[in-house]
Write an enzyme that holds these catalytic residues in place. Structure first.
Site, PDB file in Angstrom:
ATOM      1  N   HIS A 126      63.204  13.611 -14.477  1.00 18.24           N
ATOM      2  CA  HIS A 126      62.838  15.033 -14.424  1.00 18.24           C
ATOM      3  C   HIS A 126      64.007  15.890 -14.890  1.00 18.24           C
ATOM      4  O   HIS A 126      65.154  15.432 -14.933  1.00 18.24           O
ATOM      5  CB  HIS A 126      62.472  15.440 -12.985  1.00 18.24           C
ATOM      6  CG  HIS A 126      63.629  15.373 -12.033  1.00 18.24           C
ATOM      7  ND1 HIS A 126      64.165  14.188 -11.581  1.00 18.24           N
ATOM      8  CD2 HIS A 126      64.383  16.356 -11.464  1.00 18.24           C
ATOM      9  CE1 HIS A 126      65.178  14.419 -10.777  1.00 18.24           C
ATOM     10  NE2 HIS A 126      65.347  15.733 -10.686  1.00 18.24           N
TER      11      HIS A 126
ATOM     12  N   ASP B  88      65.478  19.707 -13.484  1.00 17.88           N
ATOM     13  CA  ASP B  88      65.347  20.349 -12.181  1.00 17.88           C
ATOM     14  C   ASP B  88      64.570  21.662 -12.250  1.00 17.88           C
ATOM     15  O   ASP B  88      64.836  22.513 -13.111  1.00 17.88           O
ATOM     16  CB  ASP B  88      66.737  20.679 -11.608  1.00 17.88           C
ATOM     17  CG  ASP B  88      67.506  19.428 -11.219  1.00 17.88           C
ATOM     18  OD1 ASP B  88      66.889  18.472 -10.726  1.00 17.88           O
ATOM     19  OD2 ASP B  88      68.738  19.436 -11.425  1.00 17.88           O
TER      20      ASP B  88
ATOM     21  N   HIS C  26      67.089  13.610 -15.742  1.00 22.75           N
ATOM     22  CA  HIS C  26      67.866  12.668 -14.937  1.00 22.75           C
ATOM     23  C   HIS C  26      66.968  12.006 -13.908  1.00 22.75           C
ATOM     24  O   HIS C  26      65.851  12.475 -13.630  1.00 22.75           O
ATOM     25  CB  HIS C  26      69.065  13.359 -14.290  1.00 22.75           C
ATOM     26  CG  HIS C  26      68.714  14.475 -13.369  1.00 22.75           C
ATOM     27  ND1 HIS C  26      68.329  15.714 -13.816  1.00 22.75           N
ATOM     28  CD2 HIS C  26      68.667  14.546 -12.021  1.00 22.75           C
ATOM     29  CE1 HIS C  26      68.066  16.494 -12.794  1.00 22.75           C
ATOM     30  NE2 HIS C  26      68.261  15.810 -11.674  1.00 22.75           N
TER      31      HIS C  26
ATOM     32  N   ARG D 174      74.692  19.807  -3.649  1.00 23.25           N
ATOM     33  CA  ARG D 174      74.410  20.247  -5.015  1.00 23.25           C
ATOM     34  C   ARG D 174      74.267  21.756  -5.092  1.00 23.25           C
ATOM     35  O   ARG D 174      73.604  22.373  -4.263  1.00 23.25           O
ATOM     36  CB  ARG D 174      73.105  19.603  -5.492  1.00 23.25           C
ATOM     37  CG  ARG D 174      72.800  19.840  -6.959  1.00 23.25           C
ATOM     38  CD  ARG D 174      71.429  19.338  -7.336  1.00 23.25           C
ATOM     39  NE  ARG D 174      70.389  20.214  -6.809  1.00 23.25           N
ATOM     40  CZ  ARG D 174      69.084  19.958  -6.867  1.00 23.25           C
ATOM     41  NH1 ARG D 174      68.654  18.825  -7.407  1.00 23.25           N
ATOM     42  NH2 ARG D 174      68.209  20.805  -6.374  1.00 23.25           N
TER      43      ARG D 174
END
Ligand code: SIN
Length: 283
Positions: free
Chosen positions: A103, A105, A259, A274
């Site tokens: 995907h 993000d 990723h 993150r």
């Protein structure tokens, strides 16, 4: 080939990814070093740093802000003090992991994030690697006929597979998303081929987590071509694979990278934090 004065840049594969050395990202960095890091990101699409200390989340946020505004993820905004920080935690017995399918993000947003900076607080001895795929190559390696066919197509992105009560992610994993009854899906439509706003290069902008159909076509009509493009976009020769250690950082350009967080060790403890950086309207 870019030459760097301040940092070292060591490619990880021929397609994507480089390790950056000679810099401590928790320090106050001058504009020249930030410009070199940004250039390395544009050249290599995902960059990695080893042996960093972002335990103080203000350092993580301060480094992120050198590249743009902090983005607050609507589905991870669970009332915590620092909504800009997403904690991606896996504990032994988790049946699922956030991000375990290919995907980009948060592409259901009208302006999806430009990038993400992921820090390993605690990495497992083995397992839990992250894979990255170059979406410029995904586009450039299509035939001229396919390029003509998809140019001008737009795709519907929404987050019904990853959050909300119907997705039912929380019962399978430690990392929680919003599943409350007030949650509402976010949906936006983006071009299938986008032009990167900084490099001017074209790349494929599709992913199998958020995309449901082409605009003006049914899901059933869209799926054969979508599935072909999803498979093509992550061919091994477009990828690299990063093995985490505690203190490692990955910074990816979400405009031209997909990723996948490998969920290959169900007995691991893996704690990550993150940030994301606000992006632009996709053109
Ligand atoms: C993600 O941002 O999708 C998670 C990546 C990872 O945990 O490796």
């Amino acid at each position: 080939m870019t030459t760097y004065e301040h940092i070292t840049v060591t490619p990880l594969s021929s397609a994507i990814g480089a390790t950056i050395g000679n810099v401590s990202i928790s320090s106050e960095l001058d504009d020249g070093i930030i410009a070199e890091i940004r250039q390395a990101l544009l050249d290599h699409l995902v960059i990695f740093f080893r042996d960093q200390d972002l335990t103080d989340i203000e350092h993580h946020k301060a480094f992120t802000k050198r590249f743009g505004d902090l983005f607050v993820h609507p589905n991870f905004d669970l009332g915590q003090n620092n909504p800009e920080m997403v904690y991606l935690t896996r504990l032994p017995g988790d049946k699922s992991a956030a991000g375990e399918e290919w995907h980009a993000d948060t592409t259901m947003m009208a302006s999806p994030p430009m990038g993400a900076i992921l820090y390993a607080i605690e990495a497992p001895e083995v397992g839990g690697d992250t894979l990255f795929a170059n979406q410029y190559l995904a586009y450039e390696t299509l035939s001229d006929g396919m390029k003509r066919m998809i140019m001008g197509l737009r795709a519907v992105h929404n987050d019904t597979r990853v959050a909300g009560p119907a997705a039912a992610k929380n019962k399978k994993r430690t990392s929680k998303v919003r599943e409350d009854k007030n949650w509402q899906a976010t949906e936006n439509i983006h071009p299938v081929v986008r032009t990167h706003p900084e490099t001017g290069r074209k790349c494929l902008f599709l992913n199998g987590v958020y995309v449901h159909n082409f605009e003006g076509m049914t899901v059933k009509e869209s799926e054969p071509l979508l599935y072909y493009l999803y498979d093509h976009a992550v061919r091994p020769e477009f990828t690299c694979r990063f093995r985490w250690q505690s203190g490692s950082v990955a910074f990816w350009d979400n405009r031209c990278v997909q990723h996948l967080a490998l969920h290959d060790n169900h007995n691991m403890t893996r704690r990550m934090q993150r940030t994301q950086i606000q992006g632009d309207v996709v053109r």
